[in-house]
Enzyme design. Structure first.
Site, mmCIF file in Angstrom:
data_model
loop_
_atom_site.group_PDB
_atom_site.id
_atom_site.type_symbol
_atom_site.label_atom_id
_atom_site.label_comp_id
_atom_site.label_asym_id
_atom_site.label_seq_id
_atom_site.Cartn_x
_atom_site.Cartn_y
_atom_site.Cartn_z
ATOM 1 N NE ARG A 196 19.184 48.506 -4.842
ATOM 2 C CZ ARG A 196 20.368 48.613 -5.463
ATOM 3 N NH1 ARG A 196 20.419 48.800 -6.761
ATOM 4 N NH2 ARG A 196 21.494 48.530 -4.781
ATOM 5 N NE ARG A 231 20.600 49.468 -11.786
ATOM 6 C CZ ARG A 231 21.622 49.463 -10.926
ATOM 7 N NH1 ARG A 231 21.506 50.050 -9.750
ATOM 8 N NH2 ARG A 231 22.757 48.876 -11.224
ATOM 9 C CE LYS A 283 25.716 51.338 -11.008
ATOM 10 N NZ LYS A 283 26.013 51.669 -9.627
ATOM 11 C CE LYS A 322 22.446 54.021 -9.873
ATOM 12 N NZ LYS A 322 23.461 54.120 -8.821
ATOM 13 C CB CYS A 340 26.442 52.935 1.358
ATOM 14 S SG CYS A 340 28.042 52.265 1.841
ATOM 15 C CB CYS A 379 27.941 45.803 0.515
ATOM 16 S SG CYS A 379 28.552 46.295 -1.102
ATOM 17 C CB CYS A 385 33.874 50.435 -1.555
ATOM 18 S SG CYS A 385 32.581 50.416 -2.802
ATOM 19 C CB CYS A 406 25.900 53.179 -2.674
ATOM 20 S SG CYS A 406 26.546 51.896 -3.755
HETATM 21 C C1 HEM Z 1 30.275 50.748 -9.664
HETATM 22 C C2 HEM Z 1 29.380 51.288 -8.910
HETATM 23 C C3 HEM Z 1 28.462 50.598 -7.927
HETATM 24 C C4 HEM Z 1 28.345 49.280 -7.577
HETATM 25 C C5 HEM Z 1 29.100 48.079 -8.115
HETATM 26 C C6 HEM Z 1 27.302 49.225 -6.561
HETATM 27 C C7 HEM Z 1 26.899 48.068 -5.905
HETATM 28 C C8 HEM Z 1 26.041 48.069 -4.843
HETATM 29 C C9 HEM Z 1 25.768 46.939 -4.014
HETATM 30 C C10 HEM Z 1 26.367 45.556 -4.143
HETATM 31 C C11 HEM Z 1 24.849 47.341 -3.112
HETATM 32 C C12 HEM Z 1 24.185 46.463 -2.072
HETATM 33 C C13 HEM Z 1 24.728 46.664 -0.718
HETATM 34 C C14 HEM Z 1 23.883 45.938 0.294
HETATM 35 O O1 HEM Z 1 22.710 46.250 0.406
HETATM 36 O O2 HEM Z 1 24.393 45.052 0.988
HETATM 37 C C15 HEM Z 1 24.561 48.711 -3.354
HETATM 38 C C16 HEM Z 1 23.681 49.477 -2.633
HETATM 39 C C17 HEM Z 1 23.194 50.689 -3.069
HETATM 40 N N1 HEM Z 1 23.679 51.430 -4.098
HETATM 41 FE FE1 HEM Z 1 25.254 50.953 -5.218
HETATM 42 N N2 HEM Z 1 26.820 50.476 -6.355
HETATM 43 C C18 HEM Z 1 27.488 51.342 -7.160
HETATM 44 C C19 HEM Z 1 27.316 52.720 -7.253
HETATM 45 C C20 HEM Z 1 26.184 53.363 -6.773
HETATM 46 C C21 HEM Z 1 25.902 54.778 -6.919
HETATM 47 C C22 HEM Z 1 26.813 55.764 -7.602
HETATM 48 C C23 HEM Z 1 24.684 55.014 -6.329
HETATM 49 C C24 HEM Z 1 23.873 56.282 -6.190
HETATM 50 C C25 HEM Z 1 24.137 57.451 -6.660
HETATM 51 C C26 HEM Z 1 24.244 53.750 -5.792
HETATM 52 C C27 HEM Z 1 23.072 53.565 -5.101
HETATM 53 C C28 HEM Z 1 22.892 52.534 -4.230
HETATM 54 C C29 HEM Z 1 21.846 52.508 -3.257
HETATM 55 C C30 HEM Z 1 20.748 53.525 -3.105
HETATM 56 C C31 HEM Z 1 22.048 51.356 -2.522
HETATM 57 C C32 HEM Z 1 21.212 50.903 -1.363
HETATM 58 C C33 HEM Z 1 21.782 51.132 -0.076
HETATM 59 C C34 HEM Z 1 21.870 52.532 0.390
HETATM 60 O O3 HEM Z 1 20.922 53.343 0.301
HETATM 61 O O4 HEM Z 1 22.939 52.842 0.933
HETATM 62 N N3 HEM Z 1 25.154 52.785 -6.081
HETATM 63 N N4 HEM Z 1 25.297 49.135 -4.417
HETATM 64 S S1 SF4 Z 2 29.383 52.257 -1.604
HETATM 65 FE FE1 SF4 Z 2 30.528 50.382 -1.806
HETATM 66 S S2 SF4 Z 2 30.333 49.478 0.239
HETATM 67 FE FE2 SF4 Z 2 28.729 50.970 0.079
HETATM 68 S S3 SF4 Z 2 26.931 49.786 -0.614
HETATM 69 FE FE3 SF4 Z 2 27.947 50.724 -2.405
HETATM 70 S S4 SF4 Z 2 29.236 49.130 -3.183
HETATM 71 FE FE4 SF4 Z 2 28.747 48.567 -1.069
#
Ligand code: HEM
Ligand code: SF4
Length: 574
Positions: A73, A142, A207, A209, A427, A433, A472, A476
């Site tokens: 990223r 971030r 994290k 943001k 997402c 993921c 999930c 995200c």
């Molecule tokens: C416990 C909470 C979270 C975990 C463990 C987590 C974990 C991850 C993981 C592993 C990915 C990579 C998925 C892939 O590209 O294969 C991802 C993508 C992403 N996450 Fe999270 N995430 C969490 C919460 C959030 C939240 C609340 C936001 C934003 C408000 C966020 C923003 C993003 C963004 C922007 C991506 C890139 C993909 C997209 O735009 O859909 N994440 N996250």
């Molecule tokens: S919402 Fe859950 S399934 Fe989707 S990218 Fe984030 S961690 Fe992965």
């Protein structure tokens, strides 16, 4: 450190400022993976170790290691890239990645499928165009987001400059990134305050943001983030100061009501001069007050719930040496993008493209990567990734407009007619993921097609309705702030949330649990029908579902889990 801290805290502390054994792990040719502790540390360098889940069972059968590869990223403050930077990321995606780019909901680019032996070459290419991936993931601040709106150029310029300044100020200082990925000289570690004056050895509890919003657009979803700055504009359209928001966040864990999404609180107003000091103080209070024992309770939103906003504000003011004024009035109208052409300054124009779920690739039908590469090769403006996973080609001179429009149209990058699709986000989820319980990006387009049929039957095709899906509950794609939110529960099964505000100011409520494709459509269809028949003038779908009694309104925080489910008595009475 006491016994009470989580395992991640020990890993950070023992890592010698994020070095761990990453350098050795990269050289180990026997596996495409890295050891477990380093998997946590590599996030601070902007990477996740993943495996192709589509191939898991076949490889297990053949007794092969999982198909490991890394997701990188990039850190792109405000989502703005020069054409040369765009071309470099495009080249990396084709040379080392899986041939596609994902524009993310936090205005950056994710590159998937990069194998371990190509990591260093990839990061060197990124470095050569003055980009990096430091702290794009991990327990740190971030990517700082910024409203990319081209129509308010002066306010945007101020907001972007601040986003970059805050981002630079809060970037980890450890030389580990340069040493490990760019073959920099090993610089001996020193005292905490020398290496990481803001973070110290253990960085943040979770994290963090930050976003900058410029009303009337709330495209950055300011209430979904730990820290937000909302521009207050004077009559000439210049920024006169900033409202400060704290304590937003989306993630929660299924079946654990102590975890919940939360919209941020308005904490006060500050001048532009004080923004960086306030940002640093908010970060350091969270560094010291945040929960380091339980990672599910470690985000700033829980610190604020536990300590109260007033105590938090007082400590921030004390550390920043700044007294906040009461927040000033502002108005948001939507969280969406304005597609198509808009006029900029100096006779130049901007074109907001539609990139479905932010996924760019060259398919048989549409060669989107190629079209954008062609645009970048002769473009002298910039590219701006929107917080809705779309892309603005900004500052296009008149003589180039026709050609760019034609390239975008031919490759399917102009916005569709469907009001639902124009406001959809998903997402990544499967296959990369590791946390995904259900499909998201690969499923939402088909679901929207099916829902569009029902909307058309009720004469609602062109209505803007926000729909977001995640694989999930981590959230995200910010599903709990969508008028229709779908959150993966298991293969092919989703929880359905309704009732969020169109302007991003109110969370949704659980309406139906654990439903599959046909049930999603059958559940929404009568609500669409009721909306078409009984909505008031200008009433948004999310507001309607509350007024008509389908769901209760969510206040904030813990209230998210109260009064869930179809408010059947009331809804049935309509
Ligand atoms: C416990 C909470 C979270 C975990 C463990 C987590 C974990 C991850 C993981 C592993 C990915 C990579 C998925 C892939 O590209 O294969 C991802 C993508 C992403 N996450 Fe999270 N995430 C969490 C919460 C959030 C939240 C609340 C936001 C934003 C408000 C966020 C923003 C993003 C963004 C922007 C991506 C890139 C993909 C997209 O735009 O859909 N994440 N996250
Ligand atoms: S919402 Fe859950 S399934 Fe989707 S990218 Fe984030 S961690 Fe992965």
């Amino acid at each position: 450190m006491t016994d009470e801290v989580s395992r991640n805290e020990r890993i950070k502390e023992a890592s010698d400022y994020l070095r761990g054994t990453l350098a050795e792990g990269l050289r180990a040719e026997i596996t495409g993976a890295i050891v477990e502790d380093d998997q946590q540390l590599v996030k601070f360098h902007g990477m996740y170790l993943q495996d192709d889940r589509d191939l898991r069972s076949e490889r297990t059968r053949k007794k092969m290691e999982k198909a490991f590869a890394f997701m990188i990223r990039v850190r792109i403050s405000g989502g703005v890239l020069s054409p040369v930077q765009w071309l470099t990321l495009d080249q990396i995606a084709r040379d080392y990645g899986n041939g596609s780019m994902k524009l993310t909901t936090r205005q950056t680019v994710q590159l998937h499928g990069i194998i371990k032996s190509n990591l260093k070459a990839t990061l060197k290419s990124i470095d050569a165009v003055l980009l990096n991936s430091i702290a794009a993931c991990g327990d740190v601040n971030r990517n700082v987001m910024c409203n990319p709106n081209p129509s308010q150029s002066r306010a945007h310029a101020t907001a972007l400059e601040l986003a970059r300044t805050i981002s630079d100020h809060l970037t980890p200082r450890t030389p580990a990134y340069r040493e490990i990925w760019l073959d920099g000289e090993r610089i001996a570690g020193g005292e905490d305050e020398v290496v990481e004056p803001i973070y110290g050895k253990t960085y943040l509890p979770r994290k963090f943001k930050i976003v900058m919003a410029v009303p009337p657009s709330n495209d950055v979803d300011v209430f979904a983030h730990d820290l937000g700055f909302i521009a207050i504009l004077d009559e000439a359209g210049d920024v006169s100061g900033w409202n400060v928001t704290v304590g937003g966040g989306m993630g929660m864990t299924q079946g654990e009501p102590d975890t919940y999404p939360r919209t941020a609180d308005l904490m006060g107003f500050c001048t532009t001069r004080d923004v960086v000091a306030i940002a640093e103080a908010v970060v350091t209070v969270q560094r010291d007050w945040g929960d380091r024992a339980n990672r599910k309770h470690a985000r700033l939103k829980y610190t604020i719930e536990d300590r109260g906003l007033d105590a938090f504000r007082a400590e921030v003011e004390r550390r920043a040496g700044v007294l906040l004024s009461p927040a000033k009035p502002f108005q948001f109208t939507s969280t969406g993008d304005r597609y198509g052409w808009s006029a900029g300054e100096n006779g130049r124009s901007h074109l907001t493209l539609f990139v479905e779920n932010g996924r760019l690739l060259d398919s048989d039908g549409a060669k989107q990567m190629s079209a954008l590469r062609q645009i970048a090769q002769s473009h002298d403006g910039d590219f701006r990734i929107t917080p809705n996973q779309h892309l603005i080609v900004a500052n296009i001179p008149t003589e180039k407009q026709k050609e760019i429009h034609w390239l975008a149209a031919e490759s399917g990058l102009l916005a569709p007619w469907s009001g639902l699709r124009r406001n959809a986000m998903a997402c990544v989820a499967l296959p990369t993921c590791g946390l995904a319980l259900a499909e998201s990006e690969r499923y939402l387009p088909g679901l929207v097609t099916a829902l569009d049929e029902r909307l058309a039957a009720h004469g609602l095709s062109a209505d803007d309705i926000v729909i977001r899906m995640t694989g999930c509950p981590n959230g995200c794609a910010r599903p709990y702030l969508a008028e229709i939110g779908l959150v993966g529960k298991g293969q092919g099964r989703y929880n359905l949330y309704l009732g969020a505000a169109f302007d991003g100011s109110r969370l949704s409520k659980l309406y139906a649990e654990d439903i599959e494709h046909a049930a999603i459509i059958a559940t929404l269809d009568p609500i669409f029908a009721a909306y078409a028949a009984a909505r008031q003038k200008g009433e948004r779908f999310g507001d309607f579902t509350i007024r008509a009694g389908f769901v209760a309104a969510t206040g904030n925080g813990r209230d998210f889990h109260a009064n869930v489910g179809a408010q059947s008595g009331r809804a049935a009475a309509r």
